[in-house]
Design a protein around this motif. Structure first.
Motif, PDB file in Angstrom:
ATOM      1  N   THR A  19       0.835  -1.206   0.000  1.00 38.53           N
ATOM      2  CA  THR A  19       0.000   0.000   0.000  1.00 38.53           C
ATOM      3  C   THR A  19       0.874   1.262   0.000  1.00 38.53           C
ATOM      4  OG1 THR A  19      -1.514  -1.305   1.376  1.00 38.53           O
ATOM      5  CG2 THR A  19      -2.111   0.981   0.968  1.00 38.53           C
ATOM      6  N   ILE A  20       1.732   1.343  -0.994  1.00 45.06           N
ATOM      7  CA  ILE A  20       2.671   2.461  -1.113  1.00 45.06           C
ATOM      8  C   ILE A  20       2.322   3.266  -2.353  1.00 45.06           C
ATOM      9  CG2 ILE A  20       5.094   3.058  -1.571  1.00 45.06           C
ATOM     10  CD1 ILE A  20       5.796   0.540   0.107  1.00 45.06           C
ATOM     11  N   ASP A  21       2.299   4.581  -2.187  1.00 49.68           N
ATOM     12  CA  ASP A  21       2.103   5.464  -3.323  1.00 49.68           C
ATOM     13  C   ASP A  21       3.464   5.624  -4.003  1.00 49.68           C
ATOM     14  OD1 ASP A  21       1.179   7.302  -5.162  1.00 49.68           O
ATOM     15  OD2 ASP A  21       1.163   8.973  -3.750  1.00 49.68           O
ATOM     16  N   GLY A  22       3.567   5.112  -5.209  1.00 48.14           N
ATOM     17  CA  GLY A  22       4.843   5.165  -5.890  1.00 48.14           C
ATOM     18  C   GLY A  22       4.694   5.342  -7.382  1.00 48.14           C
ATOM     19  N   GLU A  23       5.802   5.650  -8.007  1.00 43.48           N
ATOM     20  CA  GLU A  23       5.853   5.787  -9.458  1.00 43.48           C
ATOM     21  C   GLU A  23       7.070   5.027  -9.977  1.00 43.48           C
ATOM     22  OE1 GLU A  23       6.422   9.886 -10.671  1.00 43.48           O
ATOM     23  OE2 GLU A  23       8.269  10.067  -9.520  1.00 43.48           O
ATOM     24  N   ILE A  24       6.969   4.597 -11.217  1.00 39.35           N
ATOM     25  CA  ILE A  24       8.070   3.893 -11.877  1.00 39.35           C
ATOM     26  C   ILE A  24       8.510   4.748 -13.053  1.00 39.35           C
ATOM     27  CG2 ILE A  24       8.770   1.821 -13.131  1.00 39.35           C
ATOM     28  CD1 ILE A  24       6.390   0.418 -11.553  1.00 39.35           C
ATOM     29  N   ILE A  25       9.787   5.048 -13.064  1.00 35.58           N
ATOM     30  CA  ILE A  25      10.345   5.871 -14.126  1.00 35.58           C
ATOM     31  C   ILE A  25      11.363   5.048 -14.897  1.00 35.58           C
ATOM     32  CG2 ILE A  25      11.697   7.929 -14.664  1.00 35.58           C
ATOM     33  CD1 ILE A  25      10.444   9.186 -12.155  1.00 35.58           C
ATOM     34  N   ILE A  26      11.142   4.941 -16.191  1.00 34.61           N
ATOM     35  CA  ILE A  26      12.085   4.270 -17.074  1.00 34.61           C
ATOM     36  C   ILE A  26      12.884   5.366 -17.766  1.00 34.61           C
ATOM     37  CG2 ILE A  26      12.367   2.700 -19.032  1.00 34.61           C
ATOM     38  CD1 ILE A  26      11.117   1.481 -16.376  1.00 34.61           C
ATOM     39  N   ALA A  27      14.172   5.403 -17.485  1.00 31.48           N
ATOM     40  CA  ALA A  27      15.060   6.411 -18.055  1.00 31.48           C
ATOM     41  C   ALA A  27      15.728   5.808 -19.285  1.00 31.48           C
ATOM     42  CB  ALA A  27      16.087   6.855 -17.021  1.00 31.48           C
ATOM     43  N   ASP A  28      15.112   6.066 -20.430  1.00 29.98           N
ATOM     44  CA  ASP A  28      15.579   5.433 -21.660  1.00 29.98           C
ATOM     45  C   ASP A  28      16.813   6.121 -22.212  1.00 29.98           C
ATOM     46  OD1 ASP A  28      15.043   3.409 -23.794  1.00 29.98           O
ATOM     47  OD2 ASP A  28      15.076   5.257 -24.978  1.00 29.98           O
ATOM     48  N   ASN A  29      17.718   5.292 -22.714  1.00 31.16           N
ATOM     49  CA  ASN A  29      18.997   5.779 -23.220  1.00 31.16           C
ATOM     50  C   ASN A  29      19.173   5.439 -24.701  1.00 31.16           C
ATOM     51  OD1 ASN A  29      22.430   5.577 -22.703  1.00 31.16           O
ATOM     52  ND2 ASN A  29      21.245   7.283 -21.929  1.00 31.16           N
ATOM     53  N   GLY A  30      18.056   5.432 -25.426  1.00 29.36           N
ATOM     54  CA  GLY A  30      18.124   5.187 -26.862  1.00 29.36           C
ATOM     55  C   GLY A  30      17.692   3.805 -27.296  1.00 29.36           C
ATOM     56  N   SER A  31      16.778   3.198 -26.565  1.00 32.78           N
ATOM     57  CA  SER A  31      16.326   1.839 -26.891  1.00 32.78           C
ATOM     58  C   SER A  31      15.682   1.785 -28.280  1.00 32.78           C
ATOM     59  CB  SER A  31      15.304   1.349 -25.862  1.00 32.78           C
ATOM     60  OG  SER A  31      15.912   1.203 -24.605  1.00 32.78           O
ATOM     61  N   THR A  32      15.949   0.666 -28.967  1.00 34.10           N
ATOM     62  CA  THR A  32      15.383   0.448 -30.301  1.00 34.10           C
ATOM     63  C   THR A  32      14.652  -0.892 -30.387  1.00 34.10           C
ATOM     64  OG1 THR A  32      17.468  -0.534 -31.043  1.00 34.10           O
ATOM     65  CG2 THR A  32      17.166   1.836 -31.439  1.00 34.10           C
ATOM     66  N   ASP A  33      14.471  -1.561 -29.249  1.00 33.22           N
ATOM     67  CA  ASP A  33      13.928  -2.923 -29.245  1.00 33.22           C
ATOM     68  C   ASP A  33      12.492  -3.032 -28.742  1.00 33.22           C
ATOM     69  OD1 ASP A  33      14.274  -2.381 -26.565  1.00 33.22           O
ATOM     70  OD2 ASP A  33      15.246  -4.285 -26.105  1.00 33.22           O
ATOM     71  N   GLY A  34      11.806  -1.917 -28.609  1.00 28.15           N
ATOM     72  CA  GLY A  34      10.433  -1.964 -28.105  1.00 28.15           C
ATOM     73  C   GLY A  34      10.313  -1.720 -26.612  1.00 28.15           C
ATOM     74  N   SER A  35      11.411  -1.445 -25.949  1.00 31.19           N
ATOM     75  CA  SER A  35      11.374  -1.209 -24.498  1.00 31.19           C
ATOM     76  C   SER A  35      10.440  -0.057 -24.133  1.00 31.19           C
ATOM     77  CB  SER A  35      12.781  -0.899 -23.966  1.00 31.19           C
ATOM     78  OG  SER A  35      13.628  -2.010 -24.065  1.00 31.19           O
ATOM     79  N   ILE A  36      10.468   0.995 -24.905  1.00 31.02           N
ATOM     80  CA  ILE A  36       9.646   2.169 -24.605  1.00 31.02           C
ATOM     81  C   ILE A  36       8.160   1.802 -24.635  1.00 31.02           C
ATOM     82  CG2 ILE A  36       8.989   4.476 -25.401  1.00 31.02           C
ATOM     83  CD1 ILE A  36      11.917   4.690 -26.494  1.00 31.02           C
ATOM     84  N   ALA A  37       7.747   1.079 -25.648  1.00 26.70           N
ATOM     85  CA  ALA A  37       6.334   0.675 -25.758  1.00 26.70           C
ATOM     86  C   ALA A  37       5.946  -0.236 -24.598  1.00 26.70           C
ATOM     87  CB  ALA A  37       6.091  -0.029 -27.098  1.00 26.70           C
ATOM     88  N   ILE A  38       6.824  -1.131 -24.202  1.00 20.17           N
ATOM     89  CA  ILE A  38       6.547  -2.019 -23.067  1.00 20.17           C
ATOM     90  C   ILE A  38       6.303  -1.190 -21.815  1.00 20.17           C
ATOM     91  CG2 ILE A  38       7.592  -3.716 -21.506  1.00 20.17           C
ATOM     92  CD1 ILE A  38       9.035  -4.848 -24.064  1.00 20.17           C
ATOM     93  N   ALA A  39       7.192  -0.233 -21.547  1.00 22.94           N
ATOM     94  CA  ALA A  39       7.067   0.612 -20.360  1.00 22.94           C
ATOM     95  C   ALA A  39       5.772   1.414 -20.390  1.00 22.94           C
ATOM     96  CB  ALA A  39       8.277   1.541 -20.255  1.00 22.94           C
ATOM     97  N   GLU A  40       5.477   2.010 -21.528  1.00 27.23           N
ATOM     98  CA  GLU A  40       4.256   2.822 -21.644  1.00 27.23           C
ATOM     99  C   GLU A  40       3.009   1.960 -21.485  1.00 27.23           C
ATOM    100  OE1 GLU A  40       6.011   6.409 -24.463  1.00 27.23           O
ATOM    101  OE2 GLU A  40       4.958   4.719 -25.431  1.00 27.23           O
ATOM    102  N   ASN A  41       3.001   0.764 -22.055  1.00 26.37           N
ATOM    103  CA  ASN A  41       1.844  -0.139 -21.931  1.00 26.37           C
ATOM    104  C   ASN A  41       1.611  -0.577 -20.488  1.00 26.37           C
ATOM    105  OD1 ASN A  41       1.188  -0.034 -24.643  1.00 26.37           O
ATOM    106  ND2 ASN A  41       2.396  -1.840 -25.163  1.00 26.37           N
ATOM    107  N   LEU A  42       2.658  -0.552 -19.671  1.00 27.78           N
ATOM    108  CA  LEU A  42       2.534  -0.923 -18.255  1.00 27.78           C
ATOM    109  C   LEU A  42       2.417   0.306 -17.349  1.00 27.78           C
ATOM    110  CD1 LEU A  42       5.061  -3.892 -18.185  1.00 27.78           C
ATOM    111  CD2 LEU A  42       2.574  -4.009 -17.954  1.00 27.78           C
ATOM    112  N   ASN A  43       2.136   1.447 -17.958  1.00 23.52           N
ATOM    113  CA  ASN A  43       1.895   2.706 -17.239  1.00 23.52           C
ATOM    114  C   ASN A  43       3.093   3.229 -16.468  1.00 23.52           C
ATOM    115  OD1 ASN A  43      -0.831   2.920 -18.130  1.00 23.52           O
ATOM    116  ND2 ASN A  43      -1.364   1.347 -16.632  1.00 23.52           N
TER     117      ASN A  43
END
Length: 178
Positions: free
Chosen positions: A35-59
């Motif tokens: 029961t923790i109020d938290g956020e997840i931040i993905i600090a992308d460094n130029g991914s080209t393998d779909g990592s960004i879409a995965i992160a966004e799809n998981l909010n």
């Protein structure tokens, strides 16, 4: 209006599509189960393998580091974090984001920095080269403990928690943090 969660989990990311979803889901479970109020931040460094879409799809919140490099990605993610506390860890599933409560307890108790210890929690077979495991890391950690009089047994562990206030006091000017 920016939200102020208690904790921000920052994961630097460069082509981590194989493991990123697992890491994000573990962090989300940690928040939910405790029961923790938290956020997840993905600090992308130029991914080209779909990592960004995965992160966004998981909010997860995705921020993009302008400069290349691990330290630059971390700094970008930390600066985008809104939490009182920040826990940083790699997105390669080498750290278990479900078990962060000991970090949060110590941060809540006023510690500015809490570091993981891979030697105490166990290191998977072949996860660390022999010389790093038995010579490099233990020797360098011993020297650090000796000179700085602190109780850190794994100076090179990438799972670290700290207060955002402590980060601001560091007043980092360079792009690298590693």
């Amino acid at each position: 209006m920016s939200r102020n969660p208690e904790i921000s989990i920052v994961m630097p990311c460069l082509n981590e599509a194989e493991t990123l979803a697992v890491c994000i889901k573990k962090a989300q479970s940690f928040f939910h189960d405790n029961t923790i109020d938290g956020e997840i931040i993905i600090a992308d460094n130029g991914s080209t393998d779909g990592s960004i879409a995965i992160a966004e799809n998981l909010n997860a919140k995705v921020v993009h580091a302008e400069q290349k490099g691990y330290g630059s990605a971390l700094k970008t993610g930390i600066e985008a974090a809104n939490g009182t506390y920040i826990i940083m860890g790699d997105a390669d599933d080498s750290y278990d984001f479900i078990h962060l409560m000991p970090f949060l307890i110590e941060l809540r108790n006023g510690y500015d920095l809490v570091m993981g210890n891979r030697f105490k929690g166990g290191i998977e077979k072949d996860a660390m080269p022999f010389l790093h495991k038995y010579l490099g890391n233990p020797v360098l950690s011993f020297i650090g403990k000796l000179f700085f009089k602190i109780k850190i047994n794994d100076f090179h562990c990438g799972l670290r928690g700290f207060s955002k206030a402590a980060y601001k006091r560091m007043n980092l000017k360079t792009s690298g943090m590693e």
